[in-house]
Design an enzyme around this catalytic site. Sequence first.
Site, short mmCIF file in Angstrom:
data_model
loop_
_atom_site.label_atom_id
_atom_site.label_comp_id
_atom_site.label_asym_id
_atom_site.label_seq_id
_atom_site.Cartn_x
_atom_site.Cartn_y
_atom_site.Cartn_z
N ASP A 26 -0.90 -1.95 -1.42
CA ASP A 26 -2.13 -1.85 -0.64
C ASP A 26 -3.30 -1.80 -1.61
OD1 ASP A 26 -3.53 -1.20 2.05
OD2 ASP A 26 -4.28 0.32 0.69
N GLU A 28 -7.57 -1.03 -1.98
CA GLU A 28 -8.86 -0.59 -1.44
C GLU A 28 -9.94 -1.35 -2.18
OE1 GLU A 28 -9.06 1.17 1.19
OE2 GLU A 28 -6.93 1.64 1.24
N HIS A 167 -6.36 5.43 4.26
CA HIS A 167 -7.24 4.53 3.52
C HIS A 167 -7.26 4.85 2.02
CE1 HIS A 167 -8.71 2.38 7.01
NE2 HIS A 167 -8.95 3.53 7.60
N ASP A 172 -1.16 4.61 1.86
CA ASP A 172 -0.98 3.51 2.82
C ASP A 172 0.24 2.67 2.46
OD1 ASP A 172 -3.23 4.48 3.97
OD2 ASP A 172 -4.42 2.65 3.79
#
Length: 576
Positions: A26, A28, A167, A172
């Site tokens: 994942d 960000e 998040h 995640d």
Amino acid sequence: MVVSVEQGTLDDLGTPLVDVTFVVFDLETTGTSPAECAITEIGAVKVRGGEVLGEFATLVDPGGPIPPFVSVLTGITDAMVVAAPKMTEVLPSFLEFVKGAALVAHNAPFDMGFLKAECARQGYPPPVNAVVDTADLARRVLTRDETPNCKLSTLARHFRSATEPCHRALADARATVDVLHGLIGRVGNLGVHSLEELKGFVRMPTPEQRGKRHLADGVPDKPGVYVFEDARGEALYVGKSSNLRTRVRSYFTASETRPRVREMIGIAERVRHIVCATPLEAEIRELRMIGETKPRYNRRSRFPERVVWLKLTDEPFPRLSIVRDLKDDGATYLGPFGSSRTADDARTAIHEALPLRQCTERLSLTVRRSACALAEIGKCGAPCEGRESHDDYARHVAAARHAMLLDGSSVFSAVEARMDRLSAEQRYEEAAVDRDRLAAYVRAAARMQRLAGLTAITQMVAAGPGKDGAWDIHVIRHGRLTAAGVMPRGAHPVPYVEALVATAETVHPGPGPTPAASAEETETILRWLESPGVRLVRVEGGWSLPAQGAARLKQRIDRAYDQGGSRSAREGRPLR
């Protein structure tokens, strides 16, 4: 006759899922565009056969400031990444970590887009790993009755993940591991046991699809509306197409992968079709039929009657009220809104700029009441107590009507000033709430002004390019499609136009900005009118938009949302 049977090898079966190494990852980021935004965090978990083999997690210095609303969403601040390595240092290590593994991400196109963009910037070839998208897989495996949507947080709860998505990249990724394992368990019951079968699963038609292909027999290759019906004749799903035969046949092929639609096909017993003169007529008929029959497998347009409006009442001291019905009562309306909450957001934005009263009692010119707390903080002039005269209050009403119908600059400026003040005080969550309220007001005003420009026209005849050089001709009255026809190539237009006008539906307009059709129907007509090649044949009345209308403000709102956070455009930057 001798039949030779050759036994397949283990290689033919593909790589068993139990032996596949997955790297679930994942990212960000500072925004949604890989070309303009940067990665702020990477989290990854390497698993095989249900066992965690390793993890990779690091913050990344994006090389610039992190937008405040992204920090609110992710919890990642400029201070946290100031000492973090840059992507030039992180990328080689991450590529080594994922080497030889199948990559897994939730909404994989987003994460893979950033990863490929970073590889291109640093001169690395794009990853050739197999990619599995858990969101896409979930949409094909789970029904709407099991999960209302396929968001990571929803799926994590459904599969009882030990990690709650928040998040942050590693959390995640860990939650996505549990979702992946849950989905693999589901597809295993459907005969999917190898990586190759998993990748091909989404392209496989179901037995129900293969068995119902005969329902497409006899459907013509013309524009129109199709209706899937069950054994009792109840409408299950209504759709439209410019080519009915091609569209209906596609439901029984591998290209149709939506779980709810596959479920619907299993119930359907027949497909009824209605041929239309033009694609626009088909689109309008679809909207009307969905609103009338409310098929259970249609998700949009089923309840046009549920929209709400913001009403500036017609009384001695008007106020803003949320209503469902439009009346010919002299009031001013703004909308339509999809929900009362959105309408209330728009009302709050207007109240920020204008001191309209917020009490619900009907006030007269003679009876006096005690003022509420809003008067003490300057949010209301207290006409109930007589502090503000009828004429003075009327100026606020005129300004509100002007903001609703013509120019929303005063509302925009007032809410923007409050947002700037809250941002300066680092109260970002409150600023985000105000921005959502402003967006609700601006978008509704821009939409209504577009609709009102067309619905004010008594009659319009327009023509657009059709098939084989023909022209599609439509008669529109007060924003409602009342007739449609096709004029062959080279034909004289006058007889065709006169015939359509003479046979067009008679329209008796009602009150409000959408007096003869649903807002969605009028918007559909507007999109067609703005498409290339469309020409106006006749227009009875003027067609215009306010010079200082909300459309120009909507561009600023949309730009702010497009510059949003790593997972949701709702968490974008301040308005600029």
